[in-house]
Enzyme design. Sequence first.
Site, mmCIF file in Angstrom:
data_model
loop_
_atom_site.group_PDB
_atom_site.id
_atom_site.type_symbol
_atom_site.label_atom_id
_atom_site.label_comp_id
_atom_site.label_asym_id
_atom_site.label_seq_id
_atom_site.Cartn_x
_atom_site.Cartn_y
_atom_site.Cartn_z
ATOM 1 N N HIS A 34 0.837 -1.207 0.000
ATOM 2 C CA HIS A 34 0.000 0.000 0.000
ATOM 3 C C HIS A 34 0.871 1.255 0.000
ATOM 4 O O HIS A 34 0.661 2.171 -0.803
ATOM 5 C CB HIS A 34 -0.915 -0.019 1.231
ATOM 6 C CG HIS A 34 -1.604 1.278 1.500
ATOM 7 N ND1 HIS A 34 -2.875 1.557 1.047
ATOM 8 C CD2 HIS A 34 -1.193 2.390 2.166
ATOM 9 C CE1 HIS A 34 -3.208 2.780 1.427
ATOM 10 N NE2 HIS A 34 -2.206 3.299 2.114
ATOM 11 N N GLU A 35 1.872 1.293 0.897
ATOM 12 C CA GLU A 35 2.750 2.476 0.995
ATOM 13 C C GLU A 35 3.526 2.711 -0.304
ATOM 14 O O GLU A 35 3.661 3.843 -0.760
ATOM 15 C CB GLU A 35 3.728 2.313 2.170
ATOM 16 C CG GLU A 35 3.088 2.358 3.538
ATOM 17 C CD GLU A 35 2.348 3.650 3.824
ATOM 18 O OE1 GLU A 35 2.791 4.720 3.353
ATOM 19 O OE2 GLU A 35 1.304 3.593 4.492
ATOM 20 N N HIS A 70 1.645 4.425 -3.058
ATOM 21 C CA HIS A 70 1.669 5.901 -3.041
ATOM 22 C C HIS A 70 2.817 6.429 -3.897
ATOM 23 O O HIS A 70 2.678 7.423 -4.608
ATOM 24 C CB HIS A 70 1.819 6.421 -1.607
ATOM 25 C CG HIS A 70 0.561 6.315 -0.791
ATOM 26 N ND1 HIS A 70 -0.636 6.840 -1.186
ATOM 27 C CD2 HIS A 70 0.333 5.736 0.420
ATOM 28 C CE1 HIS A 70 -1.558 6.602 -0.261
ATOM 29 N NE2 HIS A 70 -0.994 5.926 0.723
ATOM 30 N N GLU A 99 -5.733 7.053 -0.921
ATOM 31 C CA GLU A 99 -5.708 5.839 -0.088
ATOM 32 C C GLU A 99 -6.401 4.675 -0.797
ATOM 33 O O GLU A 99 -5.907 3.545 -0.777
ATOM 34 C CB GLU A 99 -6.371 6.107 1.269
ATOM 35 C CG GLU A 99 -5.591 7.035 2.178
ATOM 36 C CD GLU A 99 -4.189 6.561 2.478
ATOM 37 O OE1 GLU A 99 -4.012 5.357 2.734
ATOM 38 O OE2 GLU A 99 -3.255 7.383 2.442
#
Length: 466
Positions: A326-327, A330, A406
């Site tokens: 997920h990070e 970004h 997100e």
Amino acid sequence: AMALSGDLWAELPVERRIFCSVLLFSWAVYLWEAFLAHRQRRVYRTTTHVPQELGQIMDSETFEKSRLYQLDKSTFSFWSGLYSEVEGTMILLCGGIPFLWKLSGQISGRAGFGPEYEIVQSLVFLLLATLFSAVTGLPWSLYNTFVIEEKHGFNQQTLGFFFKDAIKKFVVTQCILLPVTSLLLYIIKIGGDYFFIYAWLFTLVVSLVLVTIYADYIAPLFDKFIPLPEGELKQQIETMAKSIDFPLTKVYVVEGSKRSSHSNAYFYGFFKNKRIVLFDTLLEDYSALNKEPAEGEDGENEETKSKTKNKKQGCKNEEVLAVLGHELGHWKLGHTVKNIIISQMNSFLCFFLFAVLIGQKELFAAFGFYDTQPTLIGLMIIFQFIFSPYNEVLSFCLTVLSRRFEFQADAFAKELGKAKDLYSALIKLNKDNLGFPVSDWIFSMWHYSHPPLLERLQALKDAKQE
């Protein structure tokens, strides 16, 4: 009556109208925030049983713990917010800003710096203002850490560690703030008609330098960073980074458990020099909170408490990888760069408008500066007070954008095949951090930079079923 009040308003001098508008807007924002917080508190009070759709996610014990934790936090936030608003109002009504400026002039004068040394006086003013802020905020910080966080099992600090940490933070902040401010004021003074361009470029360079050095030189002053030991997790992280061309150079574990049992992960660095930082509280196999203290380790725990939990905290390796997926999403989707561009465009606009408004003597007179127009005071008045309506709108827009980012980062982790692990990781992290999964829709829309847990899980659930 409205016509009469309109006539009275029109008769007021410009500076009084500016002052009253600033005060009224500040209270309007406070009342709006208080209204939203009241709606959310009502959710905490009335939702006493696990809703049906959450039955598979949360047990009733965790649900009740998170409800009570968030209720305590909300009540604390109400009183600290009210105090902050009243304090700010009293400072404005009693002429606190011109008083502090005059006091700064007297102190710098005694040191041999007359009124012509405006930058020196500005630095004394800044030091006194931040000291006042630190002292008045200390009781609230103490209560938050040693009553609320302690009561709900998150605080890991002793009183000695807390004060040492607070003093260190204050000193480090001054070491950065004072030189940067003095250079900024100097650039504005000598920059001529286009000073706003030079001032913006200077703040851009400073922000890039701080981002570059923060994790290597500033953060280690407060927390211990150690390289993630060789092993399966490190290999898996490096393999995942390589698969998406993330230029990873190092993976660190930070001992966040010395401060709090909340968990986190982030990456930093520019160009081909990226590092990943994992909080030890995120790693199930690594968290000090999951281990019994070994004999002879008392020295290590003098500054922090040793609290052993009955239940495991943190995520399994597969879940940690999903969180990192997920990070890294970004980064891959350009969210970091987009945020920097938005931030710098906003900064340039603010400096440009500051250049337009700085010559308006009425702005200074509105806040008690009739004879002088110090540059630092001008920055404070315009950026903090005059821009406050714009700042509120911008903040809301960035919150909406953040939620969108997100969802996109979750979708990226999903494409990496991490949907199932991210699903379970989000549930675990929500449980470990006692996040309350039910929220008032207006409060959520205005405040949440991350989408509500159920919405994120639903998006991932669809992927799991596919």
